[in-house]
Design an enzyme around this catalytic site. Sequence first.
Site, PDB file in Angstrom:
ATOM      1  N   HIS A  21       0.696   5.115   1.424  1.00  0.00           N
ATOM      2  CA  HIS A  21      -0.099   5.907   2.368  1.00  0.00           C
ATOM      3  C   HIS A  21       0.516   7.302   2.509  1.00  0.00           C
ATOM      4  O   HIS A  21       1.727   7.429   2.737  1.00  0.00           O
ATOM      5  CB  HIS A  21      -0.146   5.218   3.737  1.00  0.00           C
TER       6      HIS A  21
ATOM      7  N   ASN B 129       0.852  -1.198   0.000  1.00  0.00           N
ATOM      8  CA  ASN B 129       0.000   0.000   0.000  1.00  0.00           C
ATOM      9  C   ASN B 129       0.880   1.238   0.000  1.00  0.00           C
ATOM     10  O   ASN B 129       2.020   1.202   0.482  1.00  0.00           O
ATOM     11  CB  ASN B 129      -0.894   0.001   1.248  1.00  0.00           C
TER      12      ASN B 129
ATOM     13  N   SER C 231       4.543   6.964   2.738  1.00  0.00           N
ATOM     14  CA  SER C 231       5.135   5.661   3.075  1.00  0.00           C
ATOM     15  C   SER C 231       4.611   4.599   2.112  1.00  0.00           C
ATOM     16  O   SER C 231       3.413   4.581   1.802  1.00  0.00           O
ATOM     17  CB  SER C 231       4.726   5.224   4.489  1.00  0.00           C
TER      18      SER C 231
ATOM     19  N   ASP D  31      -2.897   0.481   7.993  1.00  0.00           N
ATOM     20  CA  ASP D  31      -1.726   1.332   7.748  1.00  0.00           C
ATOM     21  C   ASP D  31      -0.594   1.018   8.732  1.00  0.00           C
ATOM     22  O   ASP D  31       0.230   1.881   9.050  1.00  0.00           O
ATOM     23  CB  ASP D  31      -2.092   2.829   7.842  1.00  0.00           C
TER      24      ASP D  31
HETATM   25  C1  GRF Z   1      -2.649   8.816  -2.630  1.00  0.00           C
HETATM   26  O1  GRF Z   1      -2.423   9.950  -1.855  1.00  0.00           O
HETATM   27  C2  GRF Z   1      -2.180   7.591  -1.917  1.00  0.00           C
HETATM   28  O2  GRF Z   1      -1.075   7.800  -1.114  1.00  0.00           O
HETATM   29  C3  GRF Z   1      -3.382   7.263  -1.070  1.00  0.00           C
HETATM   30  O3  GRF Z   1      -4.502   7.591  -1.860  1.00  0.00           O
HETATM   31  C4  GRF Z   1      -4.129   8.570  -2.816  1.00  0.00           C
HETATM   32  C5  GRF Z   1      -4.450   8.011  -4.155  1.00  0.00           C
HETATM   33  O4  GRF Z   1      -4.288   8.935  -5.179  1.00  0.00           O
HETATM   34  N1  GRF Z   1      -3.376   5.905  -0.638  1.00  0.00           N
HETATM   35  P1  GRF Z   1      -4.374   8.466  -6.673  1.00  0.00           P
HETATM   36  O5  GRF Z   1      -5.767   7.853  -6.870  1.00  0.00           O
HETATM   37  O6  GRF Z   1      -3.280   7.491  -6.930  1.00  0.00           O
HETATM   38  O7  GRF Z   1      -4.236   9.720  -7.484  1.00  0.00           O
END
Ligand code: GRF
Length: 216
Positions: A111, A109, A138, A147
């Site tokens: 985050h 993931n 991260s 997370d």
């Molecule tokens: C990103 O900020 C990612 O870190 C989080 O959700 C957001 C997704 O953005 N998990 P995108 O859909 O990839 O533009």
Amino acid sequence: MKTNHCKLAVLISGNGTNLQALMDASFNSNFKISAVISNNPNSFGLQRAEKNNIATLVINHKEYDSKQAFEQALMIKLKEINPDLIALAGFMRILSPNFVNHYVGKILNIHPSLLPKYTGINTHQRVIEANESEHGVSVHYVTEELDGGPVIVQEKVPVFNDDTPETLATRVAEKEHIIYPKVVSWFAADRLAMAANKAYLDQELLPAGGAEIKSE
Ligand code: GRF
């Protein structure tokens, strides 16, 4: 080494800029995206994938009576796709321990915070409200704890006095789009591992803040 053969399934819910970064990198890397799955039929990321001739699939959680039924549908499709790695990229459903444990060590993931700080949602807003001077992103293995899985890489950005959640999100996103493809390429090259809730790169235990990014 799984050169050119690491099959990636990307799970999204929204805009898909991280998916875009993964797709862009995949054309010249050791992984390829086999399928993009969204729980949201309106994810812009689905259009991004279609434009790149990548198979897309909607599994809308609203069409299932329970989380369990939704996840079961997801698992059936993932079994067909048979990916080497699952990358959550803005996938806005919390996955159950049963699901996560099924793919443990094979699910990542990204985050938008310096974990373990600011798990959950609205991280940019919360960082500004807390007057933090530093924020970041991260990439981590997914475990039962939301997370909370071991961090593989973090990248920091400064927080400025006049930042809004949007300006901060843009600064963080620039880093996201660099580090996620990099981590996936490490996985594809068999350089990453997880054991006993700890992450390893090239057999070296990674510190809590993950690996230091070096230009390669
Ligand atoms: C990103 O900020 C990612 O870190 C989080 O959700 C957001 C997704 O953005 N998990 P995108 O859909 O990839 O533009």
